[in-house]
Design an enzyme around this catalytic site. Structure first.
Site, mmCIF file in Angstrom:
data_model
loop_
_atom_site.group_PDB
_atom_site.id
_atom_site.type_symbol
_atom_site.label_atom_id
_atom_site.label_comp_id
_atom_site.label_asym_id
_atom_site.label_seq_id
_atom_site.Cartn_x
_atom_site.Cartn_y
_atom_site.Cartn_z
ATOM 1 N N GLU A 1 -76.957 -49.125 -82.653
ATOM 2 C CA GLU A 1 -77.661 -48.809 -81.398
ATOM 3 C C GLU A 1 -78.272 -50.071 -80.788
ATOM 4 O O GLU A 1 -78.267 -50.251 -79.571
ATOM 5 C CB GLU A 1 -78.743 -47.751 -81.630
ATOM 6 C CG GLU A 1 -78.190 -46.394 -81.997
ATOM 7 C CD GLU A 1 -77.198 -45.836 -80.978
ATOM 8 O OE1 GLU A 1 -77.407 -46.003 -79.767
ATOM 9 O OE2 GLU A 1 -76.189 -45.245 -81.415
ATOM 10 N N TRP B 1 -76.544 -45.038 -67.305
ATOM 11 C CA TRP B 1 -76.281 -44.073 -66.221
ATOM 12 C C TRP B 1 -74.797 -44.049 -65.887
ATOM 13 O O TRP B 1 -74.201 -42.990 -65.709
ATOM 14 C CB TRP B 1 -77.120 -44.409 -64.973
ATOM 15 C CG TRP B 1 -78.435 -43.701 -65.048
ATOM 16 C CD1 TRP B 1 -79.607 -44.207 -65.514
ATOM 17 C CD2 TRP B 1 -78.688 -42.325 -64.711
ATOM 18 N NE1 TRP B 1 -80.582 -43.228 -65.484
ATOM 19 C CE2 TRP B 1 -80.039 -42.075 -64.990
ATOM 20 C CE3 TRP B 1 -77.909 -41.295 -64.198
ATOM 21 C CZ2 TRP B 1 -80.636 -40.824 -64.781
ATOM 22 C CZ3 TRP B 1 -78.489 -40.049 -63.982
ATOM 23 C CH2 TRP B 1 -79.832 -39.823 -64.276
HETATM 24 P P1 FAD Z 1 -83.536 -45.966 -81.233
HETATM 25 O O1 FAD Z 1 -82.603 -44.841 -81.417
HETATM 26 O O2 FAD Z 1 -84.573 -46.168 -82.260
HETATM 27 O O3 FAD Z 1 -82.635 -47.282 -81.063
HETATM 28 C C1 FAD Z 1 -83.124 -48.585 -81.358
HETATM 29 C C2 FAD Z 1 -82.963 -49.478 -80.140
HETATM 30 O O4 FAD Z 1 -81.603 -49.630 -79.794
HETATM 31 C C3 FAD Z 1 -83.640 -48.944 -78.888
HETATM 32 O O5 FAD Z 1 -85.006 -49.242 -78.876
HETATM 33 C C4 FAD Z 1 -82.868 -49.639 -77.788
HETATM 34 O O6 FAD Z 1 -83.340 -50.949 -77.552
HETATM 35 C C5 FAD Z 1 -81.465 -49.727 -78.368
HETATM 36 N N1 FAD Z 1 -80.648 -48.622 -77.879
HETATM 37 C C6 FAD Z 1 -80.530 -47.386 -78.425
HETATM 38 N N2 FAD Z 1 -79.638 -46.658 -77.734
HETATM 39 C C7 FAD Z 1 -79.191 -47.441 -76.727
HETATM 40 C C8 FAD Z 1 -78.240 -47.249 -75.680
HETATM 41 N N3 FAD Z 1 -77.552 -46.114 -75.536
HETATM 42 N N4 FAD Z 1 -78.029 -48.261 -74.812
HETATM 43 C C9 FAD Z 1 -78.690 -49.444 -74.942
HETATM 44 N N5 FAD Z 1 -79.593 -49.667 -75.924
HETATM 45 C C10 FAD Z 1 -79.839 -48.694 -76.811
HETATM 46 N N6 FAD Z 1 -82.675 -47.790 -72.990
HETATM 47 C C11 FAD Z 1 -83.545 -48.750 -72.592
HETATM 48 O O7 FAD Z 1 -84.006 -49.530 -73.423
HETATM 49 N N7 FAD Z 1 -83.916 -48.864 -71.283
HETATM 50 C C12 FAD Z 1 -83.442 -48.026 -70.320
HETATM 51 O O8 FAD Z 1 -83.791 -48.183 -69.145
HETATM 52 C C13 FAD Z 1 -82.562 -46.983 -70.712
HETATM 53 N N8 FAD Z 1 -82.098 -46.083 -69.807
HETATM 54 C C14 FAD Z 1 -81.238 -45.087 -70.211
HETATM 55 C C15 FAD Z 1 -80.733 -44.185 -69.258
HETATM 56 C C16 FAD Z 1 -79.861 -43.173 -69.648
HETATM 57 C C17 FAD Z 1 -79.309 -42.214 -68.618
HETATM 58 C C18 FAD Z 1 -79.480 -43.051 -70.998
HETATM 59 C C19 FAD Z 1 -78.530 -41.967 -71.428
HETATM 60 C C20 FAD Z 1 -79.950 -43.935 -71.946
HETATM 61 C C21 FAD Z 1 -80.830 -44.986 -71.573
HETATM 62 N N9 FAD Z 1 -81.327 -45.918 -72.511
HETATM 63 C C22 FAD Z 1 -82.182 -46.903 -72.099
HETATM 64 C C23 FAD Z 1 -80.816 -45.950 -73.901
HETATM 65 C C24 FAD Z 1 -81.603 -45.103 -74.925
HETATM 66 O O9 FAD Z 1 -81.838 -43.819 -74.431
HETATM 67 C C25 FAD Z 1 -82.940 -45.745 -75.292
HETATM 68 O O10 FAD Z 1 -82.767 -47.100 -75.652
HETATM 69 C C26 FAD Z 1 -83.552 -45.018 -76.488
HETATM 70 O O11 FAD Z 1 -83.738 -43.652 -76.190
HETATM 71 C C27 FAD Z 1 -84.869 -45.659 -76.843
HETATM 72 O O12 FAD Z 1 -85.487 -44.943 -77.885
HETATM 73 P P2 FAD Z 1 -85.663 -45.608 -79.304
HETATM 74 O O13 FAD Z 1 -86.300 -46.952 -79.141
HETATM 75 O O14 FAD Z 1 -86.357 -44.617 -80.152
HETATM 76 O O15 FAD Z 1 -84.162 -45.804 -79.763
#
Ligand code: FAD
Length: 459
Positions: free
Chosen positions: A254, A361
């Site tokens: 991720e 998106w």
């Molecule tokens: P965890 O599951 O703990 O993942 C660890 C880290 O990995 C996250 O903190 C993040 O930096 C990175 N990561 C995880 N999933 C993704 C992903 N799909 N794409 C890119 N990086 C990821 N993430 C953002 O950081 N900023 C945004 O503006 C953003 N907008 C989003 C918009 C949409 C429509 C969707 C579907 C996803 C978006 N994400 C975004 C990706 C993801 O949803 C978030 O990074 C994640 O929910 C953050 O929660 P976490 O730190 O607990 O993630």
């Protein structure tokens, strides 16, 4: 620090240079807290954070004349306008005999470092992830400087930047949820590594669980913790047998999605406005501001969608699974352009990121790199039932549905009138009726996609 010369630790609040996208409200809130915390940290080591406002070029020129600085160091930025500004700045400073050194302070590797065998950037995630795993080794950590010093020069205060919302101050929910700053970031990482990482592969899909994911995204966005630090800590846990390897690797993948989105941004500077796949330029989006408003207000009548949108409004965050569901709902069920949703997220997310937000998106809308196919329309009913099986998430964010039995929680419109009455619900009054009928809206999205295919075939 290595130069041994006095340091000016400078933050430039640049809202003037051309082309920069203005930060959203939630992001400004975080920035204010983060800067204040960072300033306190620096002061503890004897230094001072200098804050100036204006176009970076002007601020730096003033500072050079005031202090006689001979070298400037900064971390690289990857958006189109930022790169143009920084490249010009570097060239001008060098002409004036100022040393300029730039660094990677945001990513595991630079977007141009990991390429396909033929030297082109990756456009598909899985091979990129495999290449990253094979190539990347996290460097050892450097110790933090024990003491800092530097000239006491003019600075504005964090309060002067006006980042905290007023009239009204809507930040109560954010305040309750987050601790911006390095200490908050380290605490989140260590809590996550103490347990949740070992069940991450499954739990990451469950918005009803408090600790299914790390919630490090805003800390990462603001540089309060680096991806390298996280990578190193996870690899250490894997090699010492503390972490379950398969779960830990899913977590690292991720982090690499984050990297991949920076590759996409770097090579596609218009990622936030233009379809990555230009075939989607022909998609017949609908103009319906009422539908978009019902979506952003969390009043679509689909509980998992509404819960997500309200979590976002209250906390500045939404669970990833729910982000996908609400994004699919906006772009497919309501046929609104993905840019409408990207903009709303940009304003309301504390982790709003110029690479991850548009890349995700576009991924959900189907127009992105390695995207979910357009015909994959997330079903908000079965997604809710599968990933919030006991309705904990929906009950938390849509409390007016709390007394519905689990069986009807994701489909209140299917409950009979006695059940609704007992739960204190009047559909259309206390909770909205569904704004669109799921099968009809799904078919409308598929039809729109078919016209796109027809146009492409005719071209
Ligand atoms: P965890 O599951 O703990 O993942 C660890 C880290 O990995 C996250 O903190 C993040 O930096 C990175 N990561 C995880 N999933 C993704 C992903 N799909 N794409 C890119 N990086 C990821 N993430 C953002 O950081 N900023 C945004 O503006 C953003 N907008 C989003 C918009 C949409 C429509 C969707 C579907 C996803 C978006 N994400 C975004 C990706 C993801 O949803 C978030 O990074 C994640 O929910 C953050 O929660 P976490 O730190 O607990 O993630």
């Amino acid at each position: 620090m290595k130069t041994g010369r006095p340091l000016v630790l400078l933050y430039i609040h640049d809202e003037e240079s051309p082309g920069l996208r203005a930060r959203g409200g939630a992001s400004k809130w975080w920035l204010g807290k983060s800067l204040a915390e960072h300033g306190r940290h620096i002061e503890k080591a004897g230094g001072r954070l200098t804050i100036r406002t204006g176009a970076a070029k002007d601020v730096l020129n003033d500072l050079i004349s005031e202090t006689g600085a001979t070298a400037i160091f900064w971390n690289r930025r990857y958006g189109g306008p930022e790169r143009t500004l920084d490249t010009d700045l570097k060239a001008n400073l060098k002409q004036d005999n100022i040393d300029v050194m730039t660094f990677n302070g945001r990513l595991l590797t630079e977007p141009w470092d990991i390429t396909t065998g033929s030297g082109t950037p990756y456009k598909v995630f899985t091979p990129y992830w495999k290449a990253m795993k094979a190539a990347y080794r996290a460097p050892d950590a450097l110790p933090a400087p024990k003491s800092l010093s530097g000239p006491d020069i003019e600075s504005v205060t964090v309060e002067d930047l006006g980042l905290h919302p007023t009239h009204p101050d809507w930040s109560g929910g954010l305040e309750e949820t987050w601790s911006p700053g390095e200490a908050g970031a380290i605490e989140r990482l260590s809590d996550f590594l103490e347990g949740p990482i070992n069940t991450y592969a499954d739990d990451r899909n469950r918005p009803d669980l408090e600790d299914g994911t790390s919630r490090l995204s805003p800390h990462l966005h603001f540089g309060e913790i680096g991806p390298t630090q996280i990578w190193r800590a996870v690899q250490h846990g894997i090699s010492t047998g503390k972490f379950d390897e398969s779960n830990a690797m899913v977590f690292l993948s991720e982090l690499v999605w984050r990297e991949f989105s920076y590759v996409l941004l770097y090579y596609n500077p218009d990622l936030a406005t233009e379809n990555y796949n230009s075939d989607f330029d022909a998609l017949p989006w609908r103009k319906d501001s009422d539908a978009a408003k019902a979506w952003s207000d969390g009043k679509t009548g689909y509980p998992i969608v509404d819960a997500g949108m309200r979590q976002l409004w209250h906390t500045g965050y939404m669970h990833n699974r729910v982000r996908m569901i609400v994004a699919s709902f906006l772009t497919k069920h309501l046929l609104q352009p993905w840019q409408v949703g990207e903009d709303w997220f940009w304003d309301t997310l504390v982790d709003a990121d110029q690479a991850a937000n548009p890349a995700s998106w576009q991924w959900t809308a189907g127009s992105g790199a390695d995207a979910a196919p357009y015909f994959r329309v997330f079903n908000p009913i079965t997604q809710g039932q599968k990933f919030d099986p006991n309705g904990t998430y929906v009950r938390r964010w849509c409390p007016e549905l709390s007394d519905l039995p689990d069986k009807h929680l994701h489909t209140p419109w299917e409950a009979d009138s006695a059940t609704l009455k007992k739960a204190g619900i009047t559909l259309g009054k206390t909770y909205p009726k569904p704004i669109v009928d799921h099968p009809t809206a799904r078919q409308r999205a598929l039809d729109a996609y078919d016209t796109l295919k027809e146009k492409r075939n005719a071209a």
